[in-house]
Design an enzyme around this catalytic site. Structure first.
Site, PDB file in Angstrom:
ATOM      1  N   HIS A  55      22.800   4.105  -5.224  1.00  0.00           N
ATOM      2  CA  HIS A  55      23.073   5.507  -5.579  1.00  0.00           C
ATOM      3  C   HIS A  55      24.220   5.563  -6.593  1.00  0.00           C
ATOM      4  CE1 HIS A  55      21.573   6.078  -1.232  1.00  0.00           C
ATOM      5  NE2 HIS A  55      20.587   6.416  -2.021  1.00  0.00           N
ATOM      6  N   CYS A 160       4.164   8.842   5.932  1.00  0.00           N
ATOM      7  CA  CYS A 160       5.334   7.999   6.205  1.00  0.00           C
ATOM      8  C   CYS A 160       6.583   8.861   6.081  1.00  0.00           C
ATOM      9  CB  CYS A 160       5.396   6.827   5.221  1.00  0.00           C
ATOM     10  SG  CYS A 160       6.949   5.911   5.400  1.00  0.00           S
ATOM     11  N   CYS A 163       9.269   7.519   3.576  1.00  0.00           N
ATOM     12  CA  CYS A 163       9.023   7.829   2.155  1.00  0.00           C
ATOM     13  C   CYS A 163       8.876   9.323   1.936  1.00  0.00           C
ATOM     14  CB  CYS A 163       7.717   7.201   1.668  1.00  0.00           C
ATOM     15  SG  CYS A 163       7.650   5.435   1.748  1.00  0.00           S
ATOM     16  N   HIS A 184       9.138   0.722   4.506  1.00  0.00           N
ATOM     17  CA  HIS A 184       9.852   1.027   5.748  1.00  0.00           C
ATOM     18  C   HIS A 184       9.372   0.214   6.947  1.00  0.00           C
ATOM     19  CE1 HIS A 184      10.641   4.410   3.051  1.00  0.00           C
ATOM     20  NE2 HIS A 184      11.844   4.294   3.564  1.00  0.00           N
ATOM     21  N   LYS A 326      16.997  -8.246  -0.097  1.00  0.00           N
ATOM     22  CA  LYS A 326      16.792  -6.806  -0.153  1.00  0.00           C
ATOM     23  C   LYS A 326      17.967  -6.130   0.549  1.00  0.00           C
ATOM     24  CE  LYS A 326      13.576  -3.216   0.977  1.00  0.00           C
ATOM     25  NZ  LYS A 326      12.344  -2.730   1.443  1.00  0.00           N
ATOM     26  N   LYS A 329      19.907  -1.713   5.877  1.00  0.00           N
ATOM     27  CA  LYS A 329      20.830  -1.509   6.991  1.00  0.00           C
ATOM     28  C   LYS A 329      20.637  -2.574   8.049  1.00  0.00           C
ATOM     29  CE  LYS A 329      21.869   3.307   7.659  1.00  0.00           C
ATOM     30  NZ  LYS A 329      21.467   4.457   8.458  1.00  0.00           N
TER      31      LYS A 329
HETATM   32  O1  ME8 Z   1      14.507   9.171  -3.117  1.00  0.00           O
HETATM   33  N1  ME8 Z   1      18.871  -0.367  -6.245  1.00  0.00           N
HETATM   34  O2  ME8 Z   1      16.592   9.814  -2.315  1.00  0.00           O
HETATM   35  P1  ME8 Z   1      17.241   8.412  -1.900  1.00  0.00           P
HETATM   36  C1  ME8 Z   1      19.153   0.559  -7.177  1.00  0.00           C
HETATM   37  N2  ME8 Z   1      15.785  12.293  -2.189  1.00  0.00           N
HETATM   38  N3  ME8 Z   1      19.058   1.884  -6.960  1.00  0.00           N
HETATM   39  C2  ME8 Z   1      18.679   2.295  -5.749  1.00  0.00           C
HETATM   40  C3  ME8 Z   1      18.370   1.389  -4.713  1.00  0.00           C
HETATM   41  C4  ME8 Z   1      18.491  -0.012  -5.009  1.00  0.00           C
HETATM   42  N4  ME8 Z   1      18.258  -0.964  -4.120  1.00  0.00           N
HETATM   43  N5  ME8 Z   1      18.020   2.102  -3.638  1.00  0.00           N
HETATM   44  C5  ME8 Z   1      18.099   3.416  -3.992  1.00  0.00           C
HETATM   45  C6  ME8 Z   1      15.312  10.024  -2.778  1.00  0.00           C
HETATM   46  N6  ME8 Z   1      18.501   3.536  -5.261  1.00  0.00           N
HETATM   47  C7  ME8 Z   1      14.956  11.476  -2.970  1.00  0.00           C
HETATM   48  C8  ME8 Z   1      15.063  11.820  -4.449  1.00  0.00           C
HETATM   49  S1  ME8 Z   1      15.096  13.539  -6.482  1.00  0.00           S
HETATM   50  C9  ME8 Z   1      14.437  15.017  -6.786  1.00  0.00           C
HETATM   51  C10 ME8 Z   1      14.688  13.204  -4.812  1.00  0.00           C
HETATM   52  C11 ME8 Z   1      18.754   4.795  -6.005  1.00  0.00           C
HETATM   53  O3  ME8 Z   1      18.474   8.742  -1.134  1.00  0.00           O
HETATM   54  C12 ME8 Z   1      17.690   5.083  -7.057  1.00  0.00           C
HETATM   55  O4  ME8 Z   1      18.210   5.946  -8.042  1.00  0.00           O
HETATM   56  O5  ME8 Z   1      16.245   7.538  -1.271  1.00  0.00           O
HETATM   57  C13 ME8 Z   1      16.675   5.851  -6.255  1.00  0.00           C
HETATM   58  O6  ME8 Z   1      15.805   6.634  -7.046  1.00  0.00           O
HETATM   59  C14 ME8 Z   1      17.558   6.709  -5.400  1.00  0.00           C
HETATM   60  O7  ME8 Z   1      18.665   5.872  -5.070  1.00  0.00           O
HETATM   61  C15 ME8 Z   1      16.823   7.152  -4.135  1.00  0.00           C
HETATM   62  O8  ME8 Z   1      17.720   7.808  -3.304  1.00  0.00           O
END
Ligand code: ME8
Length: 551
Positions: A55, A160, A163, A184, A326, A329
């Site tokens: 993030h 899911c 997702c 997941h 990967k 958590k």
């Molecule tokens: O998908 N490496 O939220 P989310 C790099 N709420 N970036 C990563 C990552 C990783 N291993 N894991 C996550 C959602 N990200 C929805 C989005 S938008 C209208 C709705 C980053 O909390 C990456 O930018 O699962 C990914 O798209 C985002 O976190 C997903 O955050």
């Protein structure tokens, strides 16, 4: 000449890797520069946990672009926030025996605190449970419904929760004799309910035409090709409401159902522009590859239906693993931004993320490489340069920084020639580099400059020259020149090394340089960049403390 932007035709470029591909213009990026408004967004993150380094990475891309754009005179809107109308968030709140809104308030606060601690310069933080968002989503739903693009149907399928999307059996993988979600590793729920559907299939041809007319819409290009292939394969309508969940935004034309993340989350980007900031739209989205289809197919179709302009650009990032594994958590290897900042400092973490990991590609986050880059590149490279130059100049009562042209001529070896190129850049050229080559590239170029300046200092040995009366004047010239070099390099680094830039402002002690801010649109950076001769009241200080050896 392209739309008033000067092409860099006469750059004597010794630094091949740096400037020689500037003509591969990405025209859509250049178009941004013509408007003085700049709007960039992060995905809104699920608020069932604190942000992790993935993030942080997406948010930093927005932060760095925003800071540069302010320096180039743009009025910047940078929005981030939390995605709250989500079944998995509700499930977590129940698991923690908490009231849903209390749980959401707690995580919204934690997300904000994380970004504030990282000194993110966002201008908007949206929560999708806000009244403003709800009202706007309902307005768009009604428009879309009135156009005949939403219809009722029966849905039977696999869902899911991780997702927050429906799955086909072909999307699943086998584990312990069961079909599970590949991300997941859980069996999706079988759901049979009445849903409202959005007519995505109706927009297939318009989407393909849009992609063809906007070849720079998605970066990197291979993601664009994936999206086009997917759309051409054939689009299916998608469900926008749930009958059984009650946590979400009620449909204005059927209050018994709520719309939820798959539809409402995307609209956050427009919600933040309502009520006075409409002219910022269309903006640029930064997002991970996991949500590329969602943003590149669903979102433009929803906008076409509701009559809004489509986004200017979507920058899709890859995912990174942590020390080869990967990030998860259950493995306990989640990298937490605040821990990184505490241990290594904000700027070292930022520098590493953009020096080592290329935007758009998958990569591996490594603590060892982070430590090494902090120690050898920042501490021994940049920190050492600033500290040696400012201390020596202070000791010899130097109160001027100056672009001595005769010092340019002394740059003989390849590395020093790179310094000449960097010092010949103009703000317009830096902006072009940022937009065509992106942050990684500017960072690498900057670091080449740091190395070149250290080589120059090493070769010219001003501390030796200062000792003898015949060469003392020359020694002083070198130091004045090096103070100028430090100023230019510090100005380039201001949007990504924010903490160290602030320290250098104090070290140099010049009124105009002290006024430069990447948090608001101002002219000071350009003026400071153009200063060829400037007063300094030096206050040498250490930029980087050495890290305690890790055990
Ligand atoms: O998908 N490496 O939220 P989310 C790099 N709420 N970036 C990563 C990552 C990783 N291993 N894991 C996550 C959602 N990200 C929805 C989005 S938008 C209208 C709705 C980053 O909390 C990456 O930018 O699962 C990914 O798209 C985002 O976190 C997903 O955050």
């Amino acid at each position: 000449m392209i739309n008033g932007l000067k092409r860099i035709d006469n750059v004597n470029c010794a630094c091949n890797f740096a400037l020689n591909q500037l003509y591969n213009y990405d025209f859509t990026m250049i178009i941004w520069s013509m408007s003085k408004k700049f709007f960039i967004t992060t995905p809104i993150y699920y608020s069932n946990d604190i942000p992790h380094v993935g993030h942080m990475y997406s948010s930093l891309i927005c932060d760095i672009f925003s800071r540069y754009k302010r320096l180039f005179g743009y009025d910047v809107k940078f929005s981030t926030g939390v995605d709250e109308n989500s079944q998995k968030v509700v499930q977590k709140a129940i698991e923690h025996e908490m009231d849903i809104m209390d749980y959401l308030d707690m995580y919204a606060q934690k997300h904000k605190e994380t970004w504030d601690n990282l000194d993110m310069s966002y201008t908007d933080f949206i929560r999708t449970t806000s009244e403003k968002h709800k009202a706007f989503v309902q307005q768009v739903l009604q428009k879309t419904y009135d156009r005949g693009d939403i219809y009722q149907g029966e849905y039977e399928g696999l869902y899911c929760v991780g997702c927050e999307s429906f799955k086909k059996e072909t999307d699943l993988i086998e584990k312990d004799g069961k079909l599970v979600c590949p991300d997941h590793l859980k069996e999706p729920e079988r759901i049979k309910e009445k849903n409202w559907f959005f007519k995505l299939s109706k927009y297939q041809d318009q989407l393909v035409k849009f992609y063809e007319n906007n070849p720079g819409f998605i970066s990197p290009h291979f993601r664009f090709n994936e999206v086009i292939a997917f759309v051409k394969w054939g689009l299916e309508d998608f469900s926008i409401s749930r009958e059984t969940n009650k946590f979400g935004i009620p449909l204005p034309f059927d209050e018994s159902q709520v719309t939820y993340v798959r539809y409402d989350a995307l609209l956050n980007y427009l919600t933040v522009c309502q009520g006075g900031d409409e002219e910022f739209w269309p903006g640029i989205h930064v997002l991970g590859k996991d949500i590329a289809r969602f943003h590149a197919i669903y979102w433009p179709a929803m906008l076409l239906s509701a009559g809004y302009q489509l986004p200017q650009k979507e920058i899709v990032t890859g995912f990174f693993t942590v020390d080869g594994q990967k990030m998860s958590k259950s493995l306990g290897n989640t990298v937490k931004p605040l821990e990184l900042v505490e241990k290594y400092g904000r700027d070292a973490a930022v520098f590493y993320l953009f020096y080592d990991l290329v935007i758009g590609s998958d990569g591996d986050f490594s603590y060892a490489r982070l430590e090494a880059s902090r120690e050898s590149m920042l501490s021994a490279g940049w920190g050492n340069l600033v500290s040696r130059v400012s201390k020596l100049a202070d000791k010899n009562d130097i109160s001027l920084g100056k672009k001595h042209l005769e010092c340019f001529d002394l740059c003989k070896d390849d590395e020093e020639e790179c310094l000449q190129d960097i010092l010949s850049l103009t703000p317009v050229m830096i902006e072009e580099l940022l937009e065509t080559k992106w942050i990684n590239y500017v960072l690498q170029l900057w670091y080449r400059g740091v190395q070149a300046a250290n080589t120059y200092m090493q070769n010219q040995e001003p501390w030796v020259k200062l000792k003898s009366p015949e060469s003392a004047q020359e020694g002083r010239q070198h130091l004045e020149f090096l103070l100028y070099v430090v100023k230019q390099l510090a100005l380039i680094s201001a949007p990504f090394l924010t903490e160290w830039f602030a320290k250098i402002q104090t070290i140099l002690g010049n009124d105009l340089i002290a006024k430069v801010s990447t948090r608001e649109t101002n002219e000071h950076w350009r003026q400071a960049w153009d200063l060829e001769e400037f007063d300094v009241t030096l206050a040498p200080d250490i930029l980087y403390q050495k890290l305690e050896p890790s055990v």
